[in-house]
Design a protein around this motif. Structure first.
Motif, PDB file in Angstrom:
ATOM      1  N   ARG A  75      73.602  15.577  74.396  1.00 22.41           N
ATOM      2  CA  ARG A  75      73.883  14.477  73.296  1.00 22.41           C
ATOM      3  C   ARG A  75      73.655  14.901  72.014  1.00 22.41           C
ATOM      4  N   GLU A  78      76.680  17.474  71.316  1.00 24.72           N
ATOM      5  CA  GLU A  78      77.743  16.787  71.216  1.00 24.72           C
ATOM      6  C   GLU A  78      77.988  16.234  69.852  1.00 24.72           C
ATOM      7  N   ARG A  81      78.651  19.069  67.211  1.00 20.19           N
ATOM      8  CA  ARG A  81      79.987  19.457  67.586  1.00 20.19           C
ATOM      9  C   ARG A  81      80.768  18.501  66.935  1.00 20.19           C
ATOM     10  N   ALA A 111      77.573  22.622  79.047  1.00 21.80           N
ATOM     11  CA  ALA A 111      77.677  21.709  77.614  1.00 21.80           C
ATOM     12  C   ALA A 111      78.033  22.627  76.585  1.00 21.80           C
TER      13      ALA A 111
END
Length: 368
Positions: A75, A78, A81, A111
């Protein structure tokens, strides 16, 4: 165009305190880890919108970041990113080798995590016990193999130097272990007894090498690591060709980075600041504490002298528009006959023996 910055996430959770450790760490529950993760993500979103910057490194340090579990780490990756791009980024996660982590490795690799730092400290089980570590050398070997099987080929292993009971022979075995385990990077730190640690309270009873023996162990480590294909690029860091830590080089090149989480430090827009050393303060959203200006020539030079590339005309010219001052080159040359510096027309750097005296040498050279 502004250069990409680095991102650092301090994960404070640990399942126990090693007697030498002075990093901010606490035990964590699932609920507390969820609160922490949500807060980190909120902060990342806020800072990405506020700064408009991109980043090309992300480093999860601790504590023991792997305790967060793959889902929470993913999480955060992400969110980083989405906010900072992370194009062709180096993404590092620290872990302790005593845990069963094969599934964790597969998930984080999928990931985008592409670098792993394992807290080995020693490959000698007796030294590990004296360091209060909760893994064996065999468990560490299995952990590194699991990481490689999951596709995490870029592995860094930590070693501690001048610990109780360490000899040149046990040190050699630890370095050989790193090579066999497939490590592409080794961080080898001299043990420091820090105030507030269990070791500090018991320092009179510790059977540690004296100053001369400590120096010899450090110099031996530099030599053995070099023989094993790990080239020194910083006082305590060694890498196979092309495998230097891109994130940590940002610190030593005096480049910009943002830190998230309790006790994390940042350097951005010429200012240094840090998050309070408290999970409660972090979750309450208490503001970062200013640590003054950063990035001036003296600080830049001091950090450069931690590196084997040293202080060079090229980097000074690129950053400040002038070469290394002649007075500093002349001062550095005074220490060359003693084998402490290597000097050329375009700059100078310390030798491994010079690194042992880097603090007084740096003061002497920069204050002329």
């Amino acid at each position: 165009m502004q250069k990409p910055i680095g991102l650092y996430v301090h994960v404070p959770f640990c399942d126990g305190k090693c007697p030498y450790c002075d990093f901010y760490s606490i035990r964590g529950t699932g609920v507390r880890m969820d609160e922490y993760t949500d807060c980190i993500i909120d902060n990342i979103k806020y800072e990405s919108e506020r700064t408009g910057r991109t980043a090309d490194t992300l480093y999860f340090g601790g504590g023991t970041p792997s305790l967060l579990g793959a889902k929470r780490i993913i999480r955060i990756v992400e969110a980083a990113r989405a906010g900072f791009g992370l194009e062709r980024a180096e993404i590092t996660v620290e872990a302790n080798p005593g845990e069963e982590l094969s599934g964790f490795f597969r998930e984080i690799r999928a990931a985008g995590v592409n670098r792993l730092s394992l807290g080995l400290q020693s490959a000698d089980d007796g030294e590990l016990r004296l360091l209060g570590r909760r893994h064996t050398a065999e468990q560490a070997a299995r952990c590194a193999a699991d990481a490689r099987e999951a596709g995490l080929e870029n592995i860094s292993l930590d070693l501690m130097l001048a610990v109780q009971g360490q000899t040149e022979e046990s040190l050699r075995r630890s370095v050989e272990f790193c090579a066999r385990a497939g490590a592409r990077h080794v961080s080898a730190y001299l043990l420091k007894i820090e105030p507030g640690t269990a070791y500090y309270k018991d320092k009179e009873n510790l059977k540690l090498p004296d100053e001369d023996a400590t120096a010899e162990l450090y110099l031996s480590a530099c030599e053995i690591l070099e023989q094993s294909g790990y080239h020194q690029y910083e006082i305590s860091n060694f890498a196979k060709n092309g495998m230097k830590s891109r994130h940590n080089l940002k610190y030593w090149h005096c480049e910009e980075y943002l830190g998230f989480g309790p006790a994390a430090h940042s350097f951005l827009d010429g200012k240094r600041f840090s998050v309070p050393r408290s999970i409660g303060a972090f979750l309450r959203g208490e503001p970062a504490e200013p640590q003054g200006d950063g990035g001036e020539f003296e600080e830049f030079a001091m950090l450069a002298l931690r590196l084997t590339e040293g202080l060079t005309d090229e980097r000074c010219m690129e950053r400040f528009g002038f070469s290394v001052p002649h007075r500093m080159k002349d001062a550095a040359r005074r220490f060359q006959p003693g084998g402490l510096t290597v000097c050329g027309e375009s700059g100078f750097h310390f030798t491994p023996r010079g690194f042992l005296l880097s603090n007084p040498l740096t003061v002497e050279i920069l204050s002329v």
